[in-house]
Write a protein that holds these residues in place. Sequence first.
Motif, mmCIF file in Angstrom:
data_model
loop_
_atom_site.group_PDB
_atom_site.id
_atom_site.type_symbol
_atom_site.label_atom_id
_atom_site.label_comp_id
_atom_site.label_asym_id
_atom_site.label_seq_id
_atom_site.Cartn_x
_atom_site.Cartn_y
_atom_site.Cartn_z
ATOM 1 N N THR A 1 61.665 72.381 9.789
ATOM 2 C CA THR A 1 62.024 73.205 8.647
ATOM 3 C C THR A 1 62.847 72.365 7.677
ATOM 4 N N CYS B 1 51.731 80.851 6.838
ATOM 5 C CA CYS B 1 51.076 80.623 8.121
ATOM 6 C C CYS B 1 50.580 79.183 8.173
ATOM 7 N N CYS C 1 51.838 79.531 13.641
ATOM 8 C CA CYS C 1 53.186 80.030 13.386
ATOM 9 C C CYS C 1 53.193 80.851 12.098
ATOM 10 N N THR D 1 55.740 82.844 9.305
ATOM 11 C CA THR D 1 57.093 83.018 8.785
ATOM 12 C C THR D 1 57.037 83.978 7.609
ATOM 13 N N LYS E 1 62.924 84.908 10.684
ATOM 14 C CA LYS E 1 62.422 84.538 12.001
ATOM 15 C C LYS E 1 61.030 83.954 11.856
ATOM 16 N N GLY E 2 60.602 83.265 12.886
ATOM 17 C CA GLY E 2 59.231 82.797 12.956
ATOM 18 C C GLY E 2 58.538 83.421 14.153
ATOM 19 N N LEU F 1 65.630 79.081 9.648
ATOM 20 C CA LEU F 1 64.578 79.944 9.117
ATOM 21 C C LEU F 1 65.123 81.051 8.227
#
Length: 431
Positions: free
Chosen positions: A143, A377, A385, A387, A393-394, A412
């Motif tokens: 991230t 995505c 994953c 988000t 959150k993921g 995140l």
Amino acid sequence: MDGVGESSESGIGVSSSQLMENGAFHDEESCSKPVPPIRGGGSRNTSPLGRAGSRNISPSRQKVIKTKPRGLDEETVATFGKAVHPDLQMEDNIWAMLPEDLLNKILACVPPSVCKRWNSMLQDNSFLKFPSQVPYYGHCLLTFWKNSQTLQCSIFSLPLKTWYRIPFNFLPKWAFWLVGSSGGLVCFSGLDGLTFKTLVCNPLTQTSRTLPSMNYNQQRQLIMVVDRTDKSFKVIATSDIYGETSLPTEVYDSKIDTWTVNLIMPAVNRCSLKMAYCDSKLYLVTLSPLGLMMYQLDLGYWEHVPAEFPRSLLDGYLAAGTQKRLFLVGRIGLYSTLQSMRIWELDHAKTMWAEISRMPPKYFQALLRLSAERFECYGQDNHICFTSWNQGKGLLYDVDKKVWSWIAGRALQSYNSQACFYEPRFDASIR
């Protein structure tokens, strides 16, 4: 309905994700107290290069990971048990007698900043062949965001369920947009004044390389791919429309340090942000009309894939899987109460999208609390994953195991955070 939970494996070998625990990388959640290593191969050992009289820890000392499947309100965390073996003293004079090649293999499995010799060896090509032989045992999530004009980067280790901070002050200030990651390298782009620039770096070795300007140097979507066989990489700038000008596809090859101009995609198609690279092909979703285009990287031309998209598809993302697997992820349904998130896989033989999974309703409602809420995505090696901009959150989905699990952390929760899958590798070269 897909099962819900987490899976964990004990006895995992030394991997690059484990290397981040002890060295220059800091635990995101508890920087002042590093998380102990899983196995002895990743244990802190100060001999033979450490200080005389320093405390040595035996490679036989182990930690045990326990993960507990939990629901939405509780996060899955990694807890470490007590040592199962007492400490054993390791004699410096014995370790100093190790052959040079064996010592290099050991150093390839320890974190950076251990000693001056280790750091100098990161620039030695003869040494970098040893990290390339260390098996890769797990995925990481990278991230990236800007906080008070400072670039911040954190990495989440999926096997260890732990966040780590990586210093990113070696990047120029204009490198703000995260393009993606491949083979241990990370690509960024940005505007330096009015000039569009692209940069490729290795976060572990803290090295970077600014690419030359494109022939048609306008801001557009990029994707990077790494070829490990010849240790090179390519950056693809997709065709786009800038004002009334159609920009051709351009490909940068690190072996010749040059952008090559290729064909322009058909003018009736407008590029979207949803693209993925798999099986030496770049796949891209077009919006007008809605369709799928494929770019043959080796041949340098675009081709339409006549795969009809699902009805009532609100937004679709492409995600690359292992080998030739290509996934389509998107919401279905015109009304908020009837919406659902689904995953399809491209059947190359039949040229059609086949549904393989649906997100359980409780995860969908938690990820997107509003029907118009946006999400991102991305996928790698059969992991997808999700988000959400407002969730913090993921949500991770394992296609093979059919397991859904949450990823939480301060990294995140930033409104401008960007993320991608990442494979930490010391031997990934920017040259």
